[in-house]
Design a protein around this motif. Structure first.
Motif, mmCIF file in Angstrom:
data_model
loop_
_atom_site.group_PDB
_atom_site.id
_atom_site.type_symbol
_atom_site.label_atom_id
_atom_site.label_comp_id
_atom_site.label_asym_id
_atom_site.label_seq_id
_atom_site.Cartn_x
_atom_site.Cartn_y
_atom_site.Cartn_z
ATOM 1 N N ALA A 161 -2.071 2.884 6.514
ATOM 2 C CA ALA A 161 -1.458 2.429 5.260
ATOM 3 C C ALA A 161 -2.532 2.183 4.201
ATOM 4 O O ALA A 161 -2.320 2.461 3.020
ATOM 5 C CB ALA A 161 -0.641 1.152 5.495
ATOM 6 N N PHE A 162 -3.680 1.673 4.633
ATOM 7 C CA PHE A 162 -4.742 1.376 3.652
ATOM 8 C C PHE A 162 -5.431 2.654 3.178
ATOM 9 O O PHE A 162 -5.600 2.854 1.981
ATOM 10 C CB PHE A 162 -5.751 0.388 4.249
ATOM 11 C CG PHE A 162 -5.075 -0.869 4.754
ATOM 12 C CD1 PHE A 162 -4.309 -1.637 3.903
ATOM 13 C CD2 PHE A 162 -5.173 -1.246 6.082
ATOM 14 C CE1 PHE A 162 -3.654 -2.777 4.353
ATOM 15 C CE2 PHE A 162 -4.526 -2.382 6.553
ATOM 16 C CZ PHE A 162 -3.764 -3.143 5.687
ATOM 17 N N THR A 163 -5.803 3.513 4.122
ATOM 18 C CA THR A 163 -6.445 4.763 3.680
ATOM 19 C C THR A 163 -5.417 5.674 3.009
ATOM 20 O O THR A 163 -5.747 6.368 2.058
ATOM 21 C CB THR A 163 -7.096 5.539 4.845
ATOM 22 O OG1 THR A 163 -6.200 5.553 5.938
ATOM 23 C CG2 THR A 163 -8.401 4.934 5.281
ATOM 24 N N GLY A 164 -4.189 5.632 3.474
ATOM 25 C CA GLY A 164 -3.156 6.534 2.949
ATOM 26 C C GLY A 164 -2.598 6.116 1.604
ATOM 27 O O GLY A 164 -1.823 6.853 0.989
ATOM 28 N N LEU A 165 -2.968 4.909 1.159
ATOM 29 C CA LEU A 165 -2.523 4.466 -0.168
ATOM 30 C C LEU A 165 -3.703 4.117 -1.070
ATOM 31 O O LEU A 165 -3.528 3.932 -2.277
ATOM 32 C CB LEU A 165 -1.598 3.234 -0.054
ATOM 33 C CG LEU A 165 -0.238 3.469 0.611
ATOM 34 C CD1 LEU A 165 0.516 2.155 0.775
ATOM 35 C CD2 LEU A 165 0.599 4.455 -0.207
ATOM 36 N N GLY A 166 -4.883 3.970 -0.460
ATOM 37 C CA GLY A 166 -6.039 3.571 -1.269
ATOM 38 C C GLY A 166 -5.941 2.139 -1.742
ATOM 39 O O GLY A 166 -6.277 1.816 -2.883
ATOM 40 N N ILE A 167 -5.433 1.260 -0.855
ATOM 41 C CA ILE A 167 -5.403 -0.173 -1.183
ATOM 42 C C ILE A 167 -6.094 -0.943 -0.057
ATOM 43 O O ILE A 167 -6.231 -0.434 1.052
ATOM 44 C CB ILE A 167 -3.968 -0.716 -1.426
ATOM 45 C CG1 ILE A 167 -3.041 -0.317 -0.284
ATOM 46 C CG2 ILE A 167 -3.427 -0.256 -2.758
ATOM 47 C CD1 ILE A 167 -1.662 -0.903 -0.405
ATOM 48 N N ALA A 168 -6.486 -2.179 -0.365
ATOM 49 C CA ALA A 168 -7.296 -2.944 0.573
ATOM 50 C C ALA A 168 -6.442 -3.879 1.432
ATOM 51 O O ALA A 168 -5.373 -4.309 0.996
ATOM 52 C CB ALA A 168 -8.334 -3.752 -0.202
ATOM 53 N N PRO A 169 -6.926 -4.194 2.644
ATOM 54 C CA PRO A 169 -6.123 -4.981 3.590
ATOM 55 C C PRO A 169 -5.794 -6.414 3.140
ATOM 56 O O PRO A 169 -4.813 -6.980 3.593
ATOM 57 C CB PRO A 169 -6.984 -5.038 4.853
ATOM 58 C CG PRO A 169 -8.055 -4.045 4.675
ATOM 59 C CD PRO A 169 -8.174 -3.723 3.236
ATOM 60 N N GLN A 170 -6.613 -6.990 2.243
ATOM 61 C CA GLN A 170 -6.389 -8.422 1.952
ATOM 62 C C GLN A 170 -5.086 -8.729 1.233
ATOM 63 O O GLN A 170 -4.696 -9.873 1.122
ATOM 64 C CB GLN A 170 -7.567 -9.044 1.197
ATOM 65 C CG GLN A 170 -7.781 -8.523 -0.196
ATOM 66 C CD GLN A 170 -8.868 -7.459 -0.208
ATOM 67 O OE1 GLN A 170 -9.027 -6.714 0.754
ATOM 68 N NE2 GLN A 170 -9.627 -7.386 -1.280
ATOM 69 N N PHE A 171 -4.409 -7.705 0.740
ATOM 70 C CA PHE A 171 -3.124 -7.937 0.079
ATOM 71 C C PHE A 171 -1.989 -8.152 1.091
ATOM 72 O O PHE A 171 -0.891 -8.541 0.734
ATOM 73 C CB PHE A 171 -2.764 -6.738 -0.801
ATOM 74 C CG PHE A 171 -3.694 -6.537 -1.971
ATOM 75 C CD1 PHE A 171 -3.715 -7.453 -3.018
ATOM 76 C CD2 PHE A 171 -4.542 -5.442 -2.034
ATOM 77 C CE1 PHE A 171 -4.561 -7.277 -4.106
ATOM 78 C CE2 PHE A 171 -5.389 -5.255 -3.109
ATOM 79 C CZ PHE A 171 -5.408 -6.179 -4.150
#
Ligand code: GDP
Ligand code: IMO
Ligand code: MG
Length: 430
Positions: A249-259
């Motif tokens: 989900a993080f690599t596939g969306l380009g968002i970081a885990p802390q959210f």
């Protein structure tokens, strides 16, 4: 700001579309992060049954913007067809509501042809793919020769790229597989038409999601496939070619885990799988037929994408525990409790036996399941129809005991219990 992630905790078809639809009521954005039109997510709204393959299930809600993330592989022809189908059902599919990552990869007719040719070449050892070109598209992505959605922004200069891709694939199709080839110029012309239609949808979805999270919007990441089909963590090689697990989900969306706020593992009350590969709790004969259904109900166990009968069996808590661990699940959503009504006994696999030893964890990951025999616990079944139950205490005692046992053995709370495909057929627990 909150990111909730919906993960298929088994081999896919757990009811992710149904759970996404439920949670999308209070979401601003629903984003798909992996896979392509191998996915088939069903959402039932009254008499209307939506089958989504590429668009996130959330787009059925008018409040939601749908994102197709960079981790996806997109067949533009199928995407346009899906948009048309939804539009005909009154869903707004304009660029203000749907965003496609410039970095998502495109599936071409060559990928579809190669997928089918690969399966033929494997013969008895085939994977049992959906035939949608998924494996070859991710192969090109990882070989750094894939076509990304960004080419639609300037298709004139990308025509050569499309032609070269087809010409290269033709060599493999013809020389290795003895299969018919494709016309590079015709495919490039076809892609020019898709570009004209899809160009307004292409954007930097990573930035879009980041800004939305910073503005305290609710983002839902909708997993496709299932954890046991993950390219790294699944029953390799009987897997898909993407990362349906939380990391994806993080690599596939380009968002970081802390959210991240919640990671919701969706599991059926039993277990199914389509395609080849190990399945320790698989049932056969009358037992399997009972779980599968005849096909008379829309939810009976026949593939949403391919129509293939799904292999059916009992819930596997060893695999579910594994899934909870690799995904960092914070809770479970369990679907199809209604399907188990009427069984005298219900079985749960609590361990495996192999060479006289008992294992409560996988002896060597899910690719080494051959030779693992399921060790079952049996609980009493329930005869009552539970499809109209909306409160946990209204479930029959035996059904509650079944759920309690799952919670105890997985160590996670079951927060949603689906008792039918319709929107309101769900029990929510705080
Ligand atoms: P997905 O790929 O995980 O979204 O799941 P699919 O849509 O491929 O398969 C799930 C099927 O079960 C669909 O036909 C759903 O409408 C149906 N479904 C989901 N939840 C329930 C439930 O609680 N009870 C019943 N009877 N059907 C359900
Ligand atoms: P949803 O999102 C169930 C399976 C195929 C095959 C393997 C590889 O609806 O849960 P692929 O075409 O991806 O190369 O096939 O993965 N598979 C699924 N099984 N549900 C899915 O998606 C699936 N997507 C792929 O059956 O075994
Ligand atoms: Mg499905």
């Amino acid at each position: 700001m909150s990111l909730d992630i919906i993960i298929g905790a088994q081999w896919g078809d757990e009811g992710k579309g149904r759970i996404t639809d439920h949670l999308a009521k209070s979401a601003n954005i629903v984003a798909r992060y992996s896979g392509g039109d191998n996915a088939g997510h069903t959402v039932t709204v009254g008499r209307e049954i939506f089958k989504l393959h590429l668009l996130p299930s959330g787009v059925i809600h008018p409040n939601v913007v749908g994102v197709l993330g960079n981790g996806m592989v997109i067949n533009p022809k199928r995407l346009i067809e899906e948009m048309e189908t939804l539009k005909a059902k009154g869903v707004d599919v304009s660029p203000s509501r749907i965003k496609i990552s410039y970095a998502a990869h495109l599936i071409t007719p060559a990928h579809v042809a190669l997928d089918k040719a690969n399966e033929i070449a494997l013969g008895q050892g085939k994977i049992g793919t959906t035939g949608r070109g998924i494996g070859p598209a991710y192969t090109d992505k990882n070989a750094r020769r894939g076509l990304r959605a960004e080419i639609f922004a300037d298709m004139e200069s990308a025509a050569d790229q499309v032609e070269t891709h087809i010409a290269q694939a033709n060599m493999t199709l013809e020389k290795i597989h003895g299969q018919p080839t494709l016309n590079p110029k015709a495919v490039a012309a076809e892609f020019a038409e898709y570009a004209a239609r899809l160009k307004p949808y292409i954007t930097d979805t990573s930035l879009y999601l980041y800004q939305a999270l910073k503005e305290n919007k609710n983002v839902l990441a909708e997993g496709a496939q299932g954890s046991l089909l993950d390219i790294d963590h699944g029953t390799y090689p009987y897997v898909t070619s993407s990362s349906p697990t939380t990391g994806g989900a993080f690599t596939g969306l380009g968002i970081a885990p802390q959210f991240t706020r919640r990671v919701i593992g969706v599991t059926k009350a039993f277990q199914t799988r389509v395609g080849e590969g190990p399945f320790p709790t698989e049932a056969f004969g009358a037992e399997a037929e009972r779980l599968r259904g005849t096909g008379a109900n829309p939810w009976d166990e026949y593939g949403t994408t391919t129509g293939r009968p799904r292999r059916c069996g009992w819930i596997d808590l060893v695999l579910l525990r594994y899934s909870a661990r690799i995904n960092g699940l914070t809770e479970l959503a369990i679907t199809k409790m209604d399907v188990l009504s009427g069984l005298d006994r219900v079985r749960l696999c609590v361990a495996y036996s192999q060479d006289g030893k008992i294992y409560e964890e996988l002896p060597l990951g899910p690719s080494h399941l051959a030779g693992c025999e399921a060790v079952y616990e049996e609980v009493k079944g329930w005869s009552e129809d539970v499809s109209s139950v909306r409160k946990i205490n209204d479930l029959p005692q035996a059904a509650r005991e079944y759920l309690n046992r799952i919670e105890a053995l997985i160590g996670l709370p079951i927060k949603m219990i689906s008792v039918g495909p319709e929107r309101e057929q769900i029990v929510i627990r705080d």
